[in-house]
Design a protein around this motif. Structure first.
Motif, PDB file in Angstrom:
ATOM      1  N   SER A   1      -4.567  10.967  -3.016  1.00 45.93           N
ATOM      2  CA  SER A   1      -3.607  11.978  -2.794  1.00 45.93           C
ATOM      3  C   SER A   1      -4.229  13.174  -2.507  1.00 45.93           C
ATOM      4  CB  SER A   1      -2.507  11.850  -4.075  1.00 45.93           C
ATOM      5  OG  SER A   1      -3.177  12.108  -5.354  1.00 45.93           O
TER       6      SER A   1
ATOM      7  N   SER B   1       1.007  11.410  -1.078  1.00 47.07           N
ATOM      8  CA  SER B   1       0.442   9.964  -1.421  1.00 47.07           C
ATOM      9  C   SER B   1      -0.280   9.233  -0.315  1.00 47.07           C
ATOM     10  CB  SER B   1       1.424   9.192  -2.119  1.00 47.07           C
ATOM     11  OG  SER B   1       1.979   9.889  -3.256  1.00 47.07           O
ATOM     12  N   CYS B   2      -1.297   8.481  -0.555  1.00 48.22           N
ATOM     13  CA  CYS B   2      -2.070   7.735   0.211  1.00 48.22           C
ATOM     14  C   CYS B   2      -2.594   6.517  -0.527  1.00 48.22           C
ATOM     15  CB  CYS B   2      -3.018   8.528   1.025  1.00 48.22           C
ATOM     16  SG  CYS B   2      -3.990   7.179   2.149  1.00 48.22           S
ATOM     17  N   THR B   3      -2.326   5.330  -0.003  1.00 50.73           N
ATOM     18  CA  THR B   3      -3.164   4.127  -0.695  1.00 50.73           C
ATOM     19  C   THR B   3      -3.759   3.512   0.655  1.00 50.73           C
ATOM     20  OG1 THR B   3      -1.121   2.890  -0.520  1.00 50.73           O
ATOM     21  CG2 THR B   3      -1.429   3.697  -2.487  1.00 50.73           C
ATOM     22  N   TYR B   4      -4.753   2.699   0.056  1.00 48.51           N
ATOM     23  CA  TYR B   4      -5.563   1.940   1.245  1.00 48.51           C
ATOM     24  C   TYR B   4      -5.924   0.588   0.842  1.00 48.51           C
ATOM     25  CZ  TYR B   4      -9.529   3.888  -1.569  1.00 48.51           C
ATOM     26  OH  TYR B   4     -10.315   4.254  -2.434  1.00 48.51           O
ATOM     27  N   ASP B   5      -6.177  -0.198   1.749  1.00 44.81           N
ATOM     28  CA  ASP B   5      -6.751  -1.619   1.359  1.00 44.81           C
ATOM     29  C   ASP B   5      -8.084  -1.877   1.974  1.00 44.81           C
ATOM     30  OD1 ASP B   5      -5.694  -4.870   2.096  1.00 44.81           O
ATOM     31  OD2 ASP B   5      -6.903  -4.107   0.150  1.00 44.81           O
TER      32      ASP B   5
ATOM     33  N   LYS C   1      -7.419   2.270  -5.419  1.00 51.12           N
ATOM     34  CA  LYS C   1      -7.272   2.688  -3.928  1.00 51.12           C
ATOM     35  C   LYS C   1      -6.120   3.570  -3.629  1.00 51.12           C
ATOM     36  CE  LYS C   1      -9.426  -1.742  -3.011  1.00 51.12           C
ATOM     37  NZ  LYS C   1      -9.259  -3.331  -2.659  1.00 51.12           N
ATOM     38  N   SER C   2      -6.396   4.802  -4.286  1.00 53.94           N
ATOM     39  CA  SER C   2      -5.539   5.813  -3.967  1.00 53.94           C
ATOM     40  C   SER C   2      -6.190   7.076  -3.845  1.00 53.94           C
ATOM     41  CB  SER C   2      -4.659   5.975  -5.346  1.00 53.94           C
ATOM     42  OG  SER C   2      -3.720   7.002  -5.330  1.00 53.94           O
TER      43      SER C   2
END
Lengths: 116, 112
Positions: free
Chosen positions: A76, A22-26, A73-74
């Motif tokens: 994966s 998983s990865c989320t960003y802003d 904002k995901s």
């Protein structure tokens, strides 16, 4: 500043199985790029896959594919048919694209173990 | 083809000593250049990036500085090293107009 969050410090998968990192960003930008890099014990950074934010279609590279959800904002990474050689640190990265000047930021990484 | 050179590969320095790590890129012009630090088992922290000669953006000033005296040369420096400066330092570059970054082999710095 833009931030990248990888909430899974460690993951493990059985050989030949599938795993999702998983990865989320802003960000407040509309144009940017997302990447997954692999860092094996040699510590050489290897590009796994990349995604342009303006593209709705999810990128795929052989056994590697992403699920890009721009509104959420995901970003994966799915590894199918996991192999022993996939064991490594995986980093999610964000690169903005503003007037040809762009910095690149990484998440904290996910250590993937592949069990035989 | 483009290549990136980073040296030295390993370095052991006493506290209070100066530091100079060098990175050069071949086969391209006007690259964006980056310095990252990776603490043991941790992610990559962006330290500095440069879009041109003499143009340096600092993310984490602390005890380090960077310079770009030539188009394809990027130098990471410190006047006096601290124990906390230990880590794995990576230089990277991106072509102007392109997207992905290419990394050097890294420098493992141990401050003792």
């Amino acid at each position: 500043a833009q931030t990248v969050t990888q909430s899974q410090p460690e993951m493990s998968v059985q050989e030949a199985e599938t795993v999702t990192l998983s990865c989320t960003y802003d960000t407040s930008e509309s144009d940017y790029y997302l990447f997954w890099y692999k860092q094996p014990p040699s510590r050489q950074m290897i590009l796994v896959i990349r995604q342009e934010a303006y593209k709705q279609q999810n990128a795929t590279e052989n056994r590697f594919s992403v699920n890009f959800q721009k509104a959420a904002k995901s970003f994966s990474l799915k590894i199918s048919d996991s192999q022993l050689g996939d064991a490594a640190m995986y980093f999610c990265a964000y690169r903005r694209w503003v007037n040809n000047n762009n910095d690149m930021r990484f998440g904290a990484g996910t250590r993937l173990t592949v069990k035989p | 083809s483009q290549t990136i050179h980073q040296w030295p590969a390993t370095l052991v320095q006493p506290v209070g000593s100066p530091l100079s790590l060098e990175c050069t890129v071949e086969g391209t012009s006007n690259p964006n250049l980056y310095w990252y630090r990776q603490a043991a088992g941790r992610g990559l922290q962006l330290l500095f990036y440069s879009v041109g000669i003499g143009q340096i953006s600092s993310e984490v000033p602390q005890n380090l500085s960077a310079s770009r005296p030539q188009d394809r040369q990027f130098i990471l420096s410190s006047k006096k090293l601290l124990l906390s400066d230990s880590g794995f330092y990576l230089c990277a570059w991106t072509p102007t107009g392109d997207t992905e970054a290419f990394f050097g082999q890294g420098t493992r710095l141990t401050v003792v």
